[in-house]
Design an enzyme around this catalytic site. Structure first.
Site, PDB file in Angstrom:
ATOM      1  N   ARG A  19       0.940  -1.477   0.031  1.00 15.94           N
ATOM      2  CA  ARG A  19      -0.193   0.076  -0.076  1.00 15.94           C
ATOM      3  C   ARG A  19       0.958   1.197  -0.168  1.00 15.94           C
ATOM      4  NH1 ARG A  19      -3.451  -3.531   3.217  1.00 15.94           N
ATOM      5  NH2 ARG A  19      -1.690  -3.414   4.719  1.00 15.94           N
ATOM      6  N   MET A  20       1.971   1.482   0.904  1.00 19.89           N
ATOM      7  CA  MET A  20       2.752   2.550   0.923  1.00 19.89           C
ATOM      8  C   MET A  20       3.789   2.537  -0.072  1.00 19.89           C
ATOM      9  SD  MET A  20       2.119   4.674   3.072  1.00 19.89           S
ATOM     10  CE  MET A  20       3.380   5.461   2.818  1.00 19.89           C
ATOM     11  N   ASN A 131       5.621   8.144  11.501  1.00 21.54           N
ATOM     12  CA  ASN A 131       4.755   8.788  10.986  1.00 21.54           C
ATOM     13  C   ASN A 131       5.214   9.848  10.093  1.00 21.54           C
ATOM     14  OD1 ASN A 131       2.263  10.559  10.105  1.00 21.54           O
ATOM     15  ND2 ASN A 131       1.044   9.049  11.364  1.00 21.54           N
ATOM     16  N   HIS A 162      -7.320   2.326  12.716  1.00 23.22           N
ATOM     17  CA  HIS A 162      -6.675   2.030  11.262  1.00 23.22           C
ATOM     18  C   HIS A 162      -7.336   1.054  10.582  1.00 23.22           C
ATOM     19  CE1 HIS A 162      -2.880   4.249  12.946  1.00 23.22           C
ATOM     20  NE2 HIS A 162      -2.698   4.241  11.925  1.00 23.22           N
ATOM     21  N   LYS A 166      -3.954  -3.586   9.145  1.00 26.36           N
ATOM     22  CA  LYS A 166      -2.858  -3.204  10.024  1.00 26.36           C
ATOM     23  C   LYS A 166      -2.445  -4.162  10.874  1.00 26.36           C
ATOM     24  CE  LYS A 166      -0.796   0.549  12.346  1.00 26.36           C
ATOM     25  NZ  LYS A 166       0.658   0.607  11.816  1.00 26.36           N
ATOM     26  N   GLY A 172       2.707   2.778  15.584  1.00 26.30           N
ATOM     27  CA  GLY A 172       3.853   3.335  16.090  1.00 26.30           C
ATOM     28  C   GLY A 172       3.645   4.887  16.629  1.00 26.30           C
TER      29      GLY A 172
HETATM   30  P1  NAD Z   1       1.709  -3.686   3.126  1.00 22.24           P
HETATM   31  O1  NAD Z   1       1.439  -5.010   3.757  1.00 22.24           O
HETATM   32  O2  NAD Z   1       0.632  -3.196   2.163  1.00 22.24           O
HETATM   33  O3  NAD Z   1       3.065  -3.414   2.393  1.00 22.24           O
HETATM   34  C1  NAD Z   1       4.242  -3.999   2.727  1.00 22.24           C
HETATM   35  C2  NAD Z   1       4.968  -4.611   1.501  1.00 22.24           C
HETATM   36  O4  NAD Z   1       6.153  -4.839   2.106  1.00 22.24           O
HETATM   37  C3  NAD Z   1       4.210  -5.722   0.845  1.00 22.24           C
HETATM   38  O5  NAD Z   1       4.110  -5.679  -0.363  1.00 22.24           O
HETATM   39  C4  NAD Z   1       5.355  -6.848   1.282  1.00 22.24           C
HETATM   40  O6  NAD Z   1       5.179  -8.089   0.186  1.00 22.24           O
HETATM   41  C5  NAD Z   1       6.592  -6.285   1.338  1.00 22.24           C
HETATM   42  N1  NAD Z   1       7.474  -7.094   1.825  1.00 22.24           N
HETATM   43  C6  NAD Z   1       7.519  -7.852   2.896  1.00 22.24           C
HETATM   44  N2  NAD Z   1       8.714  -8.206   3.110  1.00 22.24           N
HETATM   45  C7  NAD Z   1       9.703  -8.003   2.160  1.00 22.24           C
HETATM   46  C8  NAD Z   1      10.982  -8.111   2.197  1.00 22.24           C
HETATM   47  N3  NAD Z   1      11.883  -8.883   2.699  1.00 22.24           N
HETATM   48  N4  NAD Z   1      11.337  -7.305   1.073  1.00 22.24           N
HETATM   49  C9  NAD Z   1      11.001  -6.575   0.158  1.00 22.24           C
HETATM   50  N5  NAD Z   1       9.379  -6.308   0.402  1.00 22.24           N
HETATM   51  C10 NAD Z   1       8.874  -7.011   1.476  1.00 22.24           C
HETATM   52  O7  NAD Z   1       1.796  -2.633   4.105  1.00 22.24           O
HETATM   53  P2  NAD Z   1       1.814  -0.881   4.373  1.00 22.24           P
HETATM   54  O8  NAD Z   1       0.373  -0.571   4.767  1.00 22.24           O
HETATM   55  O9  NAD Z   1       2.364  -0.321   3.011  1.00 22.24           O
HETATM   56  O10 NAD Z   1       2.694  -0.556   5.569  1.00 22.24           O
HETATM   57  C11 NAD Z   1       3.991  -0.889   5.448  1.00 22.24           C
HETATM   58  C12 NAD Z   1       4.917  -0.422   6.825  1.00 22.24           C
HETATM   59  O11 NAD Z   1       4.709   1.025   6.832  1.00 22.24           O
HETATM   60  C13 NAD Z   1       3.781  -0.965   7.889  1.00 22.24           C
HETATM   61  O12 NAD Z   1       4.850  -1.185   9.071  1.00 22.24           O
HETATM   62  C14 NAD Z   1       3.144   0.298   8.328  1.00 22.24           C
HETATM   63  O13 NAD Z   1       2.590   0.263   9.665  1.00 22.24           O
HETATM   64  C15 NAD Z   1       4.119   1.316   8.010  1.00 22.24           C
HETATM   65  N6  NAD Z   1       3.451   2.792   7.783  1.00 22.24           N
HETATM   66  C16 NAD Z   1       4.256   3.534   8.150  1.00 22.24           C
HETATM   67  C17 NAD Z   1       3.710   5.111   7.992  1.00 22.24           C
HETATM   68  C18 NAD Z   1       4.884   6.224   8.379  1.00 22.24           C
HETATM   69  O14 NAD Z   1       4.457   7.514   8.021  1.00 22.24           O
HETATM   70  N7  NAD Z   1       5.882   5.977   8.843  1.00 22.24           N
HETATM   71  C19 NAD Z   1       2.648   5.198   7.241  1.00 22.24           C
HETATM   72  C20 NAD Z   1       1.834   4.175   6.828  1.00 22.24           C
HETATM   73  C21 NAD Z   1       2.407   2.854   7.067  1.00 22.24           C
END
Ligand code: NAD
Length: 273
Positions: A19-20, A131, A162, A166, A172
């Site tokens: 997603r991100m 965030n 959320h 999630k 976090g």
């Molecule tokens: P998501 O599950 O949609 O995406 C995660 C992606 O990472 C998946 O496509 C998965 O296949 C991939 N992945 C897993 N292991 C991997 C590896 N070893 N190598 C490469 N890719 C790999 O999740 P999301 O909603 O995109 O969120 C991802 C992370 O970001 C979560 O920890 C979430 O809490 C965090 N997040 C942070 C913020 C911020 O502002 N810091 C905002 C939103 C989400």
């Protein structure tokens, strides 16, 4: 010494199909001075081998989604990692060994895992933030200020909501808010944190910092800090409407951090808050 980039900064997005990851790829396309150069997914992901045509400053370049992070790290300037705790911990030594900058947005690290990540990236230039939105980083500042002013007379509760997918709870961001407030109030979050309530829990203690996680539907991310005192209550609320706010923040952090001396930075450093 400051690095100057005449050509666009080359970015690798880890978790490119997530997603991100997808939002970050869109944000890189819309940004100036940075180009998508590599897209990495986990071994076995169905989109490995798929083609992304870069837009913006990377215009027209074909990127093939790969699971060979080590190989792509040699050809980039900065890694943007929004994957999972295990994945971020496994990439960190490779990022450090390749001498690359990094933006790590993954959440859900325990204190020990967070320390392990810092240990791996000691000596690197990197941004670590639960965030990346400007509003939430302002909220961090305001929550600390409110806790200092309202002090011991107000009960503090943090509520976050959320989407149903999630993985980690509480978020976090909620944990960061709790740490900031605990620090402002001179409390230890390990003692003061109360994570949800059930049953005959009795009256609330003055020391408690309540933290509550709601999960449902496609909620992008809501956070409320509630200060409830005698005769009044004060709330700070942030609601993210789309992931674009985090993605834009991540891209801003990536273009910023490559010009900084080696250190760990927060999003408040990036935004100058
Ligand atoms: P998501 O599950 O949609 O995406 C995660 C992606 O990472 C998946 O496509 C998965 O296949 C991939 N992945 C897993 N292991 C991997 C590896 N070893 N190598 C490469 N890719 C790999 O999740 P999301 O909603 O995109 O969120 C991802 C992370 O970001 C979560 O920890 C979430 O809490 C965090 N997040 C942070 C913020 C911020 O502002 N810091 C905002 C939103 C989400």
């Amino acid at each position: 010494m400051e690095i100057t980039h005449a050509s666009p900064i080359k970015a690798a997005v880890l978790g490119a199909a997530g997603r991100m990851g997808q939002c970050i790829i869109e944000s890189i396309a819309a940004a100036k001075g940075i180009a998508l150069t590599a897209a990495v997914e986990r071994p076995g992901h169905p989109l490995l081998g798929s083609r992304i045509v870069a837009k913006g400053d990377g215009q027209g370049k074909e990127i093939i989604i790969t699971d060979d992070a080590q190989r792509v790290f040699s050809a980039i300037d900065v890694v943007i990692d929004f994957t999972s705790v295990e994945s971020s911990l496994s990439y960190a030594p490779l990022i450090a060994a390749a001498g690359k900058a990094a933006v790590i947005g993954t959440t859900g690290f325990s204190s020990a895992q967070s320390e392990e990540l810092r240990e791996h990236l000691r000596g690197a230039r990197w941004v670590f933030a639960p965030n990346m939105s400007i509003g939430v980083n302002l909220m961090f500042k305001l929550a600390g200020l409110a806790a200092r002013i309202l002090s011991q007379d107000f009960d503090v509760e943090i509520i976050e909501a959320h989407h149903r997918m999630k993985q980690d709870a509480p978020s976090g961001t909620a944990l960061r808010l709790a740490h900031i407030i605990a620090e402002s109030l001179g409390r230890d979050l390990d003692d003061a944190g109360v994570y949800g309530r059930k049953g005959l829990v009795g009256a609330r203690t003055l020391q408690e910092i309540g933290i509550h996680a709601i999960r449902g539907g496609d909620i992008v991310g809501d956070h409320t800090v509630l200060f409830a005192g005698p005769g009044e209550r004060f709330e700070i609320i942030h609601r993210a409407h789309s992931r674009d706010t985090f993605a834009r923040g991540a891209v801003k952090a990536a273009t910023w951090v490559v010009h900084q001396p080696p250190s760990m930075y927060t999003m408040q450093d990036v935004l100058g808050i």
